[in-house]
Design an enzyme around this catalytic site. Structure first.
Site, PDB file in Angstrom:
ATOM      1  CB  CYS A 131      -0.930  -0.014   1.197  1.00  0.00           C
ATOM      2  SG  CYS A 131      -1.759  -1.594   1.388  1.00  0.00           S
TER       3      CYS A 131
ATOM      4  CG  HIS B 190      -3.128   2.720   2.478  1.00  0.00           C
ATOM      5  ND1 HIS B 190      -3.886   2.455   1.358  1.00  0.00           N
ATOM      6  CD2 HIS B 190      -3.142   1.585   3.223  1.00  0.00           C
ATOM      7  CE1 HIS B 190      -4.345   1.223   1.430  1.00  0.00           C
ATOM      8  NE2 HIS B 190      -3.914   0.676   2.548  1.00  0.00           N
TER       9      HIS B 190
ATOM     10  CG  ASN C 258      -6.765  -1.590   1.952  1.00  0.00           C
ATOM     11  OD1 ASN C 258      -6.085  -1.183   1.002  1.00  0.00           O
ATOM     12  ND2 ASN C 258      -6.215  -2.084   3.053  1.00  0.00           N
TER      13      ASN C 258
HETATM   14  N1  COA Z   1     -18.186  -8.886  10.580  1.00  0.00           N
HETATM   15  C1  COA Z   1     -18.607  -8.990  11.840  1.00  0.00           C
HETATM   16  N2  COA Z   1     -17.788  -9.229  12.875  1.00  0.00           N
HETATM   17  C2  COA Z   1     -16.477  -9.357  12.595  1.00  0.00           C
HETATM   18  C3  COA Z   1     -15.967  -9.235  11.294  1.00  0.00           C
HETATM   19  C4  COA Z   1     -16.878  -9.012  10.251  1.00  0.00           C
HETATM   20  N3  COA Z   1     -16.521  -8.879   8.969  1.00  0.00           N
HETATM   21  N4  COA Z   1     -14.629  -9.392  11.319  1.00  0.00           N
HETATM   22  C5  COA Z   1     -14.302  -9.595  12.600  1.00  0.00           C
HETATM   23  N5  COA Z   1     -15.421  -9.581  13.376  1.00  0.00           N
HETATM   24  C6  COA Z   1     -15.529  -9.771  14.819  1.00  0.00           C
HETATM   25  C7  COA Z   1     -14.318 -10.465  15.383  1.00  0.00           C
HETATM   26  O1  COA Z   1     -14.440 -11.856  15.241  1.00  0.00           O
HETATM   27  C8  COA Z   1     -14.363 -10.017  16.820  1.00  0.00           C
HETATM   28  O2  COA Z   1     -15.320 -10.787  17.509  1.00  0.00           O
HETATM   29  P1  COA Z   1     -14.985 -11.331  18.988  1.00  0.00           P
HETATM   30  O3  COA Z   1     -14.805 -10.073  19.813  1.00  0.00           O
HETATM   31  O4  COA Z   1     -16.185 -12.127  19.329  1.00  0.00           O
HETATM   32  O5  COA Z   1     -13.733 -12.109  18.852  1.00  0.00           O
HETATM   33  C9  COA Z   1     -14.911  -8.596  16.728  1.00  0.00           C
HETATM   34  O6  COA Z   1     -15.539  -8.503  15.439  1.00  0.00           O
HETATM   35  C10 COA Z   1     -13.824  -7.546  16.794  1.00  0.00           C
HETATM   36  O7  COA Z   1     -12.755  -7.959  15.948  1.00  0.00           O
HETATM   37  P2  COA Z   1     -11.443  -7.163  15.825  1.00  0.00           P
HETATM   38  O8  COA Z   1     -10.454  -7.931  15.020  1.00  0.00           O
HETATM   39  O9  COA Z   1     -11.060  -6.667  17.189  1.00  0.00           O
HETATM   40  O10 COA Z   1     -11.962  -5.964  14.977  1.00  0.00           O
HETATM   41  P3  COA Z   1     -11.260  -4.643  14.708  1.00  0.00           P
HETATM   42  O11 COA Z   1     -12.048  -3.569  15.304  1.00  0.00           O
HETATM   43  O12 COA Z   1      -9.779  -4.709  15.000  1.00  0.00           O
HETATM   44  O13 COA Z   1     -11.401  -4.527  13.124  1.00  0.00           O
HETATM   45  C11 COA Z   1     -10.113  -4.789  11.121  1.00  0.00           C
HETATM   46  C12 COA Z   1     -10.811  -5.489  12.272  1.00  0.00           C
HETATM   47  C13 COA Z   1      -9.477  -5.807  10.203  1.00  0.00           C
HETATM   48  C14 COA Z   1     -11.158  -3.994  10.361  1.00  0.00           C
HETATM   49  C15 COA Z   1      -9.059  -3.850  11.705  1.00  0.00           C
HETATM   50  O14 COA Z   1      -8.255  -4.536  12.613  1.00  0.00           O
HETATM   51  C16 COA Z   1      -8.172  -3.214  10.672  1.00  0.00           C
HETATM   52  O15 COA Z   1      -8.634  -2.422   9.876  1.00  0.00           O
HETATM   53  N6  COA Z   1      -6.863  -3.504  10.713  1.00  0.00           N
HETATM   54  C17 COA Z   1      -5.854  -2.899   9.886  1.00  0.00           C
HETATM   55  C18 COA Z   1      -6.152  -3.041   8.460  1.00  0.00           C
HETATM   56  C19 COA Z   1      -5.037  -2.491   7.678  1.00  0.00           C
HETATM   57  O16 COA Z   1      -4.554  -1.448   7.968  1.00  0.00           O
HETATM   58  N7  COA Z   1      -4.667  -3.233   6.666  1.00  0.00           N
HETATM   59  C20 COA Z   1      -3.649  -3.050   5.795  1.00  0.00           C
HETATM   60  C21 COA Z   1      -2.859  -1.891   5.810  1.00  0.00           C
HETATM   61  S1  COA Z   1      -2.587  -1.805   4.201  1.00  0.00           S
END
Ligand code: COA
Length: 322
Positions: free
Chosen positions: A113, A249, A279
């Protein structure tokens, strides 16, 4: 020789994918996706549409939107992508052929990215060294082809699209000092591997799909990007008030909000493409630029800080004048 971006254009596939689409095969919902990521929809390339196709269409849009511009004397093509049609030949070489650009160096950049900003920094260096005069820098992805649709934590994030910038000599510098860096110890927190099954000596799953440790990347991004934005401003003897726009990004709206809070920038200075394109990795910064340009926000003379970050984990930031 100094340099500037003389034109920028994008292309996005017509196939709109709303959040409801994912409800058919994973446990998720529109509200969760919007509140945790800021994404309302994204675009997916068709079955027979690949990253090189998106690049060619973005380049054709650049020509159509900038009458008088020609690619005849383009002497280098840089393509930042994580989702190339194939490993060899390079995307750049295919684009050179399809746009019929002769006498032109071709190179793909693998910096996830951060790739588009790396491309701008390289183009500036090529022009500064006097070896090249007209460089096309693409950031393009067909990530849907590498998305694991069984993984609900990642499949809802990614989208497809392409952006291209034309970089040419300028009497006065309009591409300023940059920051770059990497922390390879986080290699396995965000990867896409078709063959090797180890990163940094640790076993990984190599199924040709994107794997992400979302929480780790999220924290790293907010911490690292906040520090690097401040470093980039200092390196250019500028303050936040000197910037008209900041384009980070578009990985997650909460990362953009987190960095804005950390550096003390108002959210109306932050441009993004996350809401309607998800993304799109190396394409996200030109897509955000294009949305803002179409909304009449970006004007000639505006100072814009751009910073890409992602798989590596790596980052690259630069300040430019529009
Ligand atoms: N729909 C519903 N629930 C979901 C889900 C979805 N698509 N994906 C995950 N969950 C659930 C998880 O299982 C978790 O449940 P639990 O508490 O029962 O275990 C809960 O939602 C929270 O998950 P978590 O991983 O803590 O969510 P988050 O708030 O961290 O969001 C991302 C997840 C991936 C959106 C976030 O971590 C993110 O954006 N990370 C960085 C992404 C990034 O920058 N990527 C690349 C850079 S290029």
């Amino acid at each position: 020789m100094e340099s500037k971006i003389t034109a920028i254009a994008v292309y996005t596939p017509s196939n709109r994918i709303t959040n409801e689409y994912f409800e058919q095969f994973i446990e998720t919902n529109n509200e969760w996706i919007i509140s945790r990521t800021g994404i309302k929809e994204r675009r997916f390339a068709d079955k027979n549409e690949f990253t090189s196709d998106l690049c060619v269409k973005a380049a054709q849009n650049l020509l159509a939107e900038n009458p008088g511009t020609s690619f005849n004397d383009v002497d280098f093509i840089l393509v930042a992508t994580t989702s190339a049609d194939q490993v060899m030949p390079s995307m750049a070489s295919q684009i050179q052929n399809r746009l019929n650009i002769q006498n032109c160096g071709c190179l793909d950049i693998m910096a996830a990215c951060a790739g588009f900003v790396y491309g701008l920094i390289l183009a500036k260096g090529m022009i500064a060294s006097g070896t090249h005069k007209k460089v096309l820098v693409f950031g393009a992805e067909a990530l849907s082809k590498f998305t694991d649709f069984h993984d609900r934590t990642s499949c809802i994030l990614f989208g497809d699209g392409a952006g291209v910038a034309l970089v040419e000599p300028s009497e006065r510098s309009k591409i300023f000092n940059a920051v770059t860096g990497s922390d390879g110890s986080h290699g396995k927190d965000l990867y896409l591997s078709q063959h090797a099954s180890v990163i940094n000596g640790e076993a990984i799953e190599s199924n040709g799909k994107i794997h992400q440790n979302g929480k780790v990347v999220f924290k790293w991004a907010i911490q690292t990007v906040s520090v690097k934005v401040k470093e980039l401003l200092a390196k250019n003897s500028l303050t936040l008030d000197d910037l008209d726009w900041i384009i980070l990004h578009s990985a997650n709206m909460r990362i953009i909000e987190g960095v804005a809070a950390e550096i003390g920038a108002p959210m109306d200075k932050m441009l993004s493409s996350i809401e309607y394109f998800g993304n799109t990795s190396s394409a996200s910064i030109p897509l955000a630029w294009n949305i803002a340009k179409n909304a009449g926000k970006i004007k000639p003379g505006n100072k814009i800080l751009m910073l890409g970050f992602g798989g590596g984990l790596t980052f690259a930031g630069v300040i430019i004048e529009a």
